[in-house]
Enzyme design. Structure first.
Site, PDB file in Angstrom:
ATOM      1  N   GLU A 147      41.338 -36.857 102.310  1.00  0.00           N
ATOM      2  CA  GLU A 147      42.094 -37.245 100.310  1.00  0.00           C
ATOM      3  C   GLU A 147      40.733 -37.082  99.506  1.00  0.00           C
ATOM      4  O   GLU A 147      40.374 -36.948  99.313  1.00  0.00           O
ATOM      5  CB  GLU A 147      42.306 -38.185 100.804  1.00  0.00           C
ATOM      6  CG  GLU A 147      42.538 -39.563 101.780  1.00  0.00           C
ATOM      7  CD  GLU A 147      43.557 -40.387 101.570  1.00  0.00           C
ATOM      8  OE1 GLU A 147      44.385 -39.952 101.934  1.00  0.00           O
ATOM      9  OE2 GLU A 147      43.385 -41.820 100.992  1.00  0.00           O
ATOM     10  N   GLY A 191      50.626 -41.701 100.575  1.00  0.00           N
ATOM     11  CA  GLY A 191      50.917 -43.151  99.843  1.00  0.00           C
ATOM     12  C   GLY A 191      52.812 -42.766  99.831  1.00  0.00           C
ATOM     13  O   GLY A 191      53.004 -43.384  99.787  1.00  0.00           O
ATOM     14  N   GLY A 192      52.823 -42.750  98.087  1.00  0.00           N
ATOM     15  CA  GLY A 192      54.202 -42.530  98.017  1.00  0.00           C
ATOM     16  C   GLY A 192      55.143 -41.931  98.443  1.00  0.00           C
ATOM     17  O   GLY A 192      56.087 -42.909  98.614  1.00  0.00           O
ATOM     18  N   GLU A 241      40.619 -44.971  95.370  1.00  0.00           N
ATOM     19  CA  GLU A 241      40.875 -45.809  94.296  1.00  0.00           C
ATOM     20  C   GLU A 241      39.749 -46.888  94.144  1.00  0.00           C
ATOM     21  O   GLU A 241      39.699 -47.582  93.536  1.00  0.00           O
ATOM     22  CB  GLU A 241      42.405 -46.112  94.486  1.00  0.00           C
ATOM     23  CG  GLU A 241      43.054 -45.310  94.291  1.00  0.00           C
ATOM     24  CD  GLU A 241      44.528 -44.962  94.420  1.00  0.00           C
ATOM     25  OE1 GLU A 241      45.238 -46.280  94.959  1.00  0.00           O
ATOM     26  OE2 GLU A 241      45.515 -43.691  94.702  1.00  0.00           O
ATOM     27  N   GLY A 291      48.403 -38.439  94.588  1.00  0.00           N
ATOM     28  CA  GLY A 291      49.776 -39.520  93.548  1.00  0.00           C
ATOM     29  C   GLY A 291      49.242 -37.977  93.006  1.00  0.00           C
ATOM     30  O   GLY A 291      50.320 -38.295  92.036  1.00  0.00           O
ATOM     31  N   HIS A 349      39.004 -45.645 100.291  1.00  0.00           N
ATOM     32  CA  HIS A 349      39.830 -45.110  99.794  1.00  0.00           C
ATOM     33  C   HIS A 349      39.622 -44.552  98.171  1.00  0.00           C
ATOM     34  O   HIS A 349      38.271 -45.633  97.427  1.00  0.00           O
ATOM     35  CB  HIS A 349      41.247 -45.794  99.614  1.00  0.00           C
ATOM     36  CG  HIS A 349      42.144 -45.200  98.963  1.00  0.00           C
ATOM     37  ND1 HIS A 349      42.203 -44.642  98.039  1.00  0.00           N
ATOM     38  CD2 HIS A 349      43.127 -44.556  99.951  1.00  0.00           C
ATOM     39  CE1 HIS A 349      43.585 -44.022  98.100  1.00  0.00           C
ATOM     40  NE2 HIS A 349      44.343 -43.972  98.652  1.00  0.00           N
ATOM     41  N   ASN A 366      50.429 -45.973 103.370  1.00  0.00           N
ATOM     42  CA  ASN A 366      49.328 -46.469 102.249  1.00  0.00           C
ATOM     43  C   ASN A 366      50.361 -47.226 101.151  1.00  0.00           C
ATOM     44  O   ASN A 366      50.472 -46.242 100.830  1.00  0.00           O
ATOM     45  CB  ASN A 366      48.138 -46.317 101.973  1.00  0.00           C
ATOM     46  CG  ASN A 366      47.451 -46.936 101.235  1.00  0.00           C
ATOM     47  OD1 ASN A 366      47.983 -47.719 100.650  1.00  0.00           O
ATOM     48  ND2 ASN A 366      46.510 -46.262 100.011  1.00  0.00           N
ATOM     49  N   TRP A 367      50.717 -48.252 101.692  1.00  0.00           N
ATOM     50  CA  TRP A 367      51.672 -48.793 100.510  1.00  0.00           C
ATOM     51  C   TRP A 367      50.580 -49.101  99.152  1.00  0.00           C
ATOM     52  O   TRP A 367      51.415 -49.364  97.940  1.00  0.00           O
ATOM     53  CB  TRP A 367      52.266 -49.966 100.702  1.00  0.00           C
ATOM     54  CG  TRP A 367      53.349 -49.925 101.181  1.00  0.00           C
ATOM     55  CD1 TRP A 367      53.717 -48.243 102.445  1.00  0.00           C
ATOM     56  CD2 TRP A 367      55.153 -50.300 102.215  1.00  0.00           C
ATOM     57  NE1 TRP A 367      54.526 -48.752 103.032  1.00  0.00           N
ATOM     58  CE2 TRP A 367      55.467 -49.989 103.001  1.00  0.00           C
ATOM     59  CE3 TRP A 367      55.041 -51.574 101.604  1.00  0.00           C
ATOM     60  CZ2 TRP A 367      56.906 -50.258 102.982  1.00  0.00           C
ATOM     61  CZ3 TRP A 367      56.467 -52.143 102.353  1.00  0.00           C
ATOM     62  CH2 TRP A 367      57.013 -51.700 103.157  1.00  0.00           C
ATOM     63  N   LYS A 368      49.837 -49.441  99.225  1.00  0.00           N
ATOM     64  CA  LYS A 368      48.875 -49.272  97.729  1.00  0.00           C
ATOM     65  C   LYS A 368      49.882 -50.615  96.784  1.00  0.00           C
ATOM     66  O   LYS A 368      49.214 -51.193  97.828  1.00  0.00           O
ATOM     67  CB  LYS A 368      48.690 -48.336  96.661  1.00  0.00           C
ATOM     68  CG  LYS A 368      48.601 -46.606  97.301  1.00  0.00           C
ATOM     69  CD  LYS A 368      48.089 -45.881  96.343  1.00  0.00           C
ATOM     70  CE  LYS A 368      48.537 -44.352  97.227  1.00  0.00           C
ATOM     71  NZ  LYS A 368      47.593 -43.558  96.122  1.00  0.00           N
ATOM     72  N   SER A 375      49.071 -35.932  98.968  1.00  0.00           N
ATOM     73  CA  SER A 375      50.518 -35.898  98.396  1.00  0.00           C
ATOM     74  C   SER A 375      51.225 -35.267  99.406  1.00  0.00           C
ATOM     75  O   SER A 375      51.729 -33.875  99.743  1.00  0.00           O
ATOM     76  CB  SER A 375      50.763 -34.492  97.313  1.00  0.00           C
ATOM     77  OG  SER A 375      49.722 -35.368  95.838  1.00  0.00           O
TER      78      SER A 375
HETATM   79  C1  PEP Z   1      47.108 -42.272  99.506  1.00  0.00           C
HETATM   80  O1  PEP Z   1      46.845 -43.285  98.761  1.00  0.00           O
HETATM   81  O2  PEP Z   1      45.707 -42.742 100.801  1.00  0.00           O
HETATM   82  C2  PEP Z   1      47.826 -40.833  99.415  1.00  0.00           C
HETATM   83  C3  PEP Z   1      47.171 -40.486 100.094  1.00  0.00           C
HETATM   84  O3  PEP Z   1      48.243 -41.335  97.911  1.00  0.00           O
HETATM   85  P1  PEP Z   1      49.625 -39.555  97.900  1.00  0.00           P
HETATM   86  O4  PEP Z   1      50.365 -39.626  99.281  1.00  0.00           O
HETATM   87  O5  PEP Z   1      51.187 -40.842  97.014  1.00  0.00           O
HETATM   88  O6  PEP Z   1      49.215 -38.715  97.362  1.00  0.00           O
END
Ligand code: PEP
Length: 251
Positions: A167, A232-233, A99, A173, A97, A11-13, A211
């Site tokens: 999640e 994500g990241g 966010e 993050g 999600h 997920n590049w957000k 994470s």
């Molecule tokens: C996400 O946004 O779905 C996520 C898991 O982010 P991160 O891996 O950066 O915690």
């Protein structure tokens, strides 16, 4: 029942410009060289969905949107219909999600309508669930996640058109992750609820997200009922994403 095929989704957000497609190309090169058994997906920002779908055509890596509107068309400025994602070459839509639940006040009911829209358009809905730190500290994790699961999944959900992503909000993050026992407990509870509600509940893939990094992926991906990851990241660079693919993608 057929074994669940692992799924690793990035997920590049709100990150990525046209130049970032080079990372997708690099990932495709690794897939071609090493042929993982896992299914892979990348969800770039909406501006890159069509271009990434072109870039990854024939690579076996699917593309997804990060959200979709519940309706197929209409006066909804700034929104994107599931049908538009499909038309742009997407195979998945992330819905609910945390966010979006936080930034846009999306309720379980709204998420359910979005998942239904994804199904209507022929997309796999990746439905996200997870507790806040306050809810975990209050011992409410299973209650919260169970209630989100019931409220966010439409009745037409099945193992082919829906993926669950657990999640924990406090792990996204932050570099913090739950213990392996905590992950196992929540995934087992989700599995139990899916089996109770859907004939093919045993076949749904349940991803862990929050994470996931190259150095913790192996342990997290080995937990029972963890069928892959939503990342994500660490999905922004092919060299970071690949060790996560390796953690679940090869027998
Ligand atoms: C996400 O946004 O779905 C996520 C898991 O982010 P991160 O891996 O950066 O915690």
């Amino acid at each position: 029942m057929a074994a669940r095929r692992p799924l690793i989704v990035g997920n590049w957000k709100m990150n990525g410009l046209t130049a970032s497609l080079a990372e997708a190309t690099a990932l495709a090169g690794k897939v071609q060289a090493q042929a993982p058994q896992a299914e892979l997906g990348l969800c770039p920002p909406a501006t890159l969905v069509a271009a990434m779908a072109m870039t990854l055509k024939g690579s076996g890596i699917g593309v997804g949107g990060q959200d979709c509107h519940a309706r197929a068309a209409g006066a909804h400025t700034g929104d994107i219909a599931a049908e538009m994602l499909k038309d742009a070459g997407a195979a998945y839509a992330i819905v609910g999600h945390s966010e979006r639940r936080a930034d846009h006040g999306e309720s379980d009911e709204a998420v359910r309508a979005k998942a239904q829209a994804a199904h209507r358009a022929g997309l796999v809905a990746i439905v996200c669930l997870g507790e806040t730190l306050a809810q975990r500290d209050a011992g409410e994790t299973l209650k919260v996640v169970g209630s989100q699961l019931r409220g966010s999944l439409p009745d037409d959900a099945n193992a082919a058109n829906t993926v669950i992503a657990y999640e924990p909000v406090w792990a996204i993050g932050t570099g913090r992750t739950p213990t392996l026992e905590q992950v196992a407990e929540v995934h087992a509870a989700i599995r139990q609820d899916l089996k109770a509600r859907f004939d093919d509940g045993a076949g749904f893939r349940i991803l862990y997200g929050g994470s996931v990094k190259p150095d913790n992926a192996k342990q997290l991906m080995a937990v029972a009922d963890v069928d892959g990851a939503l990342v994500g990241g660490a999905s922004l660079k092919a060299n970071d994403f690949w060790p996560i693919v390796e953690a679940k993608g090869f027998k």
